[in-house]
Design an enzyme around this catalytic site. Structure first.
Site, short mmCIF file in Angstrom:
data_model
loop_
_atom_site.label_atom_id
_atom_site.label_comp_id
_atom_site.label_asym_id
_atom_site.label_seq_id
_atom_site.Cartn_x
_atom_site.Cartn_y
_atom_site.Cartn_z
N GLY A 9 0.85 -1.19 0.00
CA GLY A 9 0.00 0.00 0.00
C GLY A 9 0.88 1.23 0.00
O GLY A 9 1.96 1.23 -0.59
N CYS A 10 0.46 2.25 0.69
CA CYS A 10 1.22 3.51 0.73
C CYS A 10 2.65 3.27 1.18
O CYS A 10 2.89 2.75 2.26
CB CYS A 10 0.53 4.48 1.69
SG CYS A 10 1.46 6.00 1.91
N PHE A 11 3.60 3.66 0.35
CA PHE A 11 4.99 3.39 0.70
C PHE A 11 5.47 4.21 1.88
O PHE A 11 6.44 3.84 2.54
CB PHE A 11 5.94 3.52 -0.49
CG PHE A 11 5.84 4.74 -1.36
CD1 PHE A 11 5.46 5.98 -0.90
CD2 PHE A 11 6.13 4.62 -2.71
CE1 PHE A 11 5.38 7.09 -1.73
CE2 PHE A 11 6.07 5.72 -3.56
CZ PHE A 11 5.70 6.96 -3.06
N CYS A 13 4.08 4.36 4.68
CA CYS A 13 3.85 3.52 5.86
C CYS A 13 4.72 2.27 5.88
O CYS A 13 4.73 1.55 6.87
CB CYS A 13 2.38 3.13 5.93
SG CYS A 13 1.28 4.54 6.18
#
Length: 171
Positions: A9-11, A13
């Site tokens: 997902g969001c890099f 995080c």
């Protein structure tokens, strides 16, 4: 030194959990798995490049084993979500383990099978295991985002649903 590449997902995080672990030399946020050369964040977000947001980790396997990287990776994601991660939806936010050699492939497959057999999740594990391909470094403002913009990062991590999911399912 070896490389490990994970899409979760969001890099933003996916950097902090691996950062400052012993044996981890470098973590780079970027894009991989797609067809567009030198993609930008804006292009990847259109879900037309085939790229996933990912992190590439340079590590010393004598200090931090790949199996340990896999354990840490799984505990940062919802491995049952085929449409992205938490608030972030679409192709570019899907989860995947990108293997760099046959040993990584074998260990990644074993870890996915172990997780599936554990009964931890009622839905099937849908995280793909794919061969590593060209990794394109994301724009500088994405690198170490959690350090550069801690207030926004923490609000995003909480607001996206990631923090609550991880606390419920992995802690």
């Amino acid at each position: 030194m070896k490389k490990a590449t994970f899409a979760g997902g969001c890099f933003w995080c996916m950097v902090s959990p691996f950062d400052e672990q012993p044996g981890i030399e470098k973590i780079v946020a970027g894009y991989t798995g797609g067809k567009t050369e030198n993609p930008t964040y804006r292009e990847v977000c259109t879900n037309t490049t085939g790229h996933l947001e990912a992190v590439q980790i340079t590590y010393d396997p004598d200090v931090f084993k790949y199996e340990k990287l896999l354990e840490l990776y799984w505990s940062q994601i919802d491995p049952t979500d085929p449409g992205g991660q938490f608030h972030d939806r679409g192709e570019s936010y899907k989860t995947a383990i990108f293997f760099h050699d046959d040993e990584q492939k074998k260990l990644a497959e074993q870890s996915r099978e172990k997780l599936a057999a554990s009964g931890k999740f009622k839905k099937p594990i849908c995280t793909e295991i794919r061969p590593a391909s060209v990794f394109f470094e994301a724009e500088e403002y994405h690198q170490d985002y959690y350090k550069k913009n801690p207030t926004h990062y923490n609000m995003y991590r909480k607001g996206s649903g990631r923090a609550d999911f991880l606390n419920t399912h992995w802690r």
